[in-house]
Write an enzyme that holds these catalytic residues in place. Structure first.
Site, short mmCIF file in Angstrom:
data_model
loop_
_atom_site.label_atom_id
_atom_site.label_comp_id
_atom_site.label_asym_id
_atom_site.label_seq_id
_atom_site.Cartn_x
_atom_site.Cartn_y
_atom_site.Cartn_z
N TYR A 103 0.83 -1.20 0.00
CA TYR A 103 0.00 0.00 0.00
C TYR A 103 0.86 1.25 0.00
O TYR A 103 0.66 2.17 -0.80
CB TYR A 103 -0.92 0.00 1.22
N LYS A 107 1.22 4.25 -2.94
CA LYS A 107 0.97 5.67 -2.65
C LYS A 107 2.20 6.51 -2.98
O LYS A 107 2.09 7.62 -3.53
CB LYS A 107 0.59 5.84 -1.18
N ASN A 132 -4.38 8.96 10.36
CA ASN A 132 -5.74 8.44 10.50
C ASN A 132 -6.74 9.59 10.48
O ASN A 132 -6.72 10.47 11.35
CB ASN A 132 -5.87 7.68 11.82
N HIS A 279 -46.91 25.37 40.20
CA HIS A 279 -48.32 25.65 40.00
C HIS A 279 -48.63 27.06 40.50
O HIS A 279 -47.85 27.64 41.30
CB HIS A 279 -49.18 24.62 40.74
N PRO A 280 -49.74 27.66 40.08
CA PRO A 280 -50.10 29.01 40.55
C PRO A 280 -50.10 29.10 42.07
O PRO A 280 -50.62 28.23 42.78
CB PRO A 280 -51.50 29.21 39.97
N GLY A 281 -49.47 30.17 42.59
CA GLY A 281 -49.42 30.41 44.02
C GLY A 281 -48.31 29.68 44.75
O GLY A 281 -48.07 29.93 45.94
#
Length: 372
Positions: A103, A107, A132, A279-281
Site C-alpha cells: 500500500y 501511494k 488516521n 403551580h399558581p401560588g
C-alpha cells in the site's frame, strides 16, 4: 468554478462534496468506482481544480494497490496533459508512503507520478500524507479505530484493544476538508508535500475511554469538555454513529405537589442545568448560599423573586415573565425564593454554578416570611 472530485463516494469525498455543495458558484463533477476509466477525459472538460481522493487500501489482492493508486493517478495525469491546461491537484496520500509495504509503495509511486506530471505540465500539485482521518461517515470495522470504537460503543458491542498505551495520530475530516478548500480558494501554500493543521495524538486506551464517556453521559448527565480540540471532534463523530431511534433519551423527573424538577446536564467545572415548574401560588426556594450562585430564566408564566440579606434584612423584589427574557441571579448571602404569581403553570430554566452535592449542598433554609 468547476471542480473534479475523484473518490467522490469515499469517506473524505462525501464530506468534501457536502462542503462544496454549500457554495453556489461551484459545479462539482464526480469520479467514483462506478465510473469507467475512459470517462476521465470527458469529466475534465472545463475543470478548474481537482481533488484526487480516489485510492485503494483494502483490496482483494495485492495487485489492486497499484491499479487503484499509482495506475489511476497515471491515467488522470495523462488525461490532464491532453487538455493542455494548467489544473491544480490536491492528492490524498498516506503516512504509509514512508513504509515498505504494498500500500505504501503504491501511494509513494502515485506521489512521484504527480511530481513528474507537475514538472512536465506546470500544474501545481499539493500532496498530503494523511494520518488516521476520522469524522462522520467513516466506515467502521474497516481501517479507522475511531470509527470502529464509535460504532461499537454506540451499538453496545465490545471494543477490542491490543495495546492500551499505543499512540495514534489523528486528523479530523472537517479540518482536512477546510484546509483543502482554502488551497482551492487561493491560500498561499507551496506545491509539494504539505501537512494538515491540527494533528491530534492520543493513546488507543484514552481514545476508547473518551468515547465511552460520551455514551455514559446520558446516564450520569455529566458532559465532557466538548467545546474545543480533539474532544469536540470526537464527540461530534461519536454522535454521528447513533441510529435515529437513539437520537433521544429520557431524564429523571422529580415531582411533588409544587410541580416538577428535572436535571438536564452537568459539567465538571461549570455547574449544571435543570428546569422546574410551579403551580399558581406555589413558592420555591427560601434558602441562601455561601458560595453557590444560580441563574434563573422564566420560560413560561409570571414570577416574583424575593431577596433578603441574611445579616441586614435588606430586601428586594423582581418580577419577570416568559414574555420578556430576563435572567435573575442569586447572590451569596441573600436568602431568596420564587413564587408563581400567574394563573398558569410556570416553567423556569435554572443554571447552578456547581453540581449539587448532598454531602455539602451549600444550601441553608431561611424562609422569607413576612416579606412583601
Amino acid at each position: 468554478m468547476k471542480i473534479l472530485v475523484t473518490g467522490s463516494n469515499g469517506f473524505i469525498g462525501k464530506n468534501l462534496r457536502v462542503y462544496l455543495s454549500e457554495r453556489k458558484e461551484i459545479d462539482v463533477v464526480t469520479f467514483s468506482r462506478d465510473d469507467v476509466l475512459g470517462s476521465l477525459a470527458s469529466k475534465l472538460d472545463g475543470v478548474d481544480f481537482i481533488f484526487h481522493l480516489a485510492g485503494v487500501n483494502r483490496p482483494k489482492n495485492v495487485e489492486e494497490f497499484a491499479l487503484g493508486n499509482s495506475d489511476l493517478t497515471s491515467s488522470l495525469c495523462q488525461a490532464i496533459l491532453q487538455t493542455k491546461r494548467l489544473i491544480p491537484i490536491i492528492y490524498t496520500s498516506s503516512v504509509q508512503a514512508e513504509l515498505d509495504n504494498p500500500y505504501g509503495k503504491s501511494k509513494k509511486a502515485a506521489e512521484q507520478i504527480l511530481i513528474d506530471f507537475s514538472a512536465q505540465s506546470g500544474s501545481p500539485v499539493y500532496l498530503f500524507r494523511l494520518p488516521n482521518v476520522f469524522g462522520k461517515w467513516c466506515k467502521p470495522n474497516y481501517n479507522s479505530a475511531v470509527a470502529t470504537f464509535c460504532y461499537n460503543i454506540a451499538h453496545n458491542l465490545p471494543v477490542q484493544i491490543n495495546d492500551q498505551t499505543a499512540t495514534i495520530q489523528l486528523v479530523y475530516v472537517d479540518d482536512v476538508v477546510k484546509h483543502f478548500i482554502s488551497i482551492m480558494d487561493g491560500l498561499l501554500v507551496e506545491p509539494g508535500l504539505n501537512n494538515v493543521n491540527s494533528v491530534y495524538e492520543v493513546t488507543v486506551g484514552d481514545l476508547a475511554r473518551k468515547i465511552q464517556l460520551f455514551k455514559d453521559s446520558r446516564q450520569s448527565l455529566l458532559t465532557e469538555p466538548v467545546g474545543t480540540g480533539l474532544d469536540r471532534a470526537l464527540h461530534s463523530t461519536y454522535l454521528s454513529y447513533l441510529e435515529p431511534e437513539q437520537f433521544s433519551y429520557e431524564l429523571t423527573k422529580h415531582e411533588d405537589l409544587r410541580g416538577i424538577f428535572v436535571e438536564m446536564l452537568k459539567t465538571k467545572d461549570s455547574g449544571q442545568f435543570s428546569y422546574f415548574t410551579a403551580h399558581p401560588g406555589i413558592t420555591r426556594g427560601g434558602h441562601y448560599h455561601h458560595t453557590k450562585t444560580e441563574k434563573f430564566l422564566v420560560l413560561k408564566g409570571d414570577a416574583l423573586f424575593k431577596f433578603r440579606h441574611v445579616l441586614t434584612d435588606e430586601n428586594y423584589e423582581i418580577k419577570t415573565s416568559g414574555d420578556v427574557p430576563k435572567v435573575v441571579e442569586t447572590v451569596p448571602g441573600w436568602t431568596h425564593d420564587i413564587t408563581n404569581v400567574g394563573k398558569d403553570e410556570m416553567v423556569v430554566m435554572l443554571w447552578a454554578s456547581e453540581i449539587f452535592d448532598r454531602a455539602n449542598p451549600d444550601t441553608y433554609a431561611k424562609p422569607l416570611l413576612g416579606l412583601r
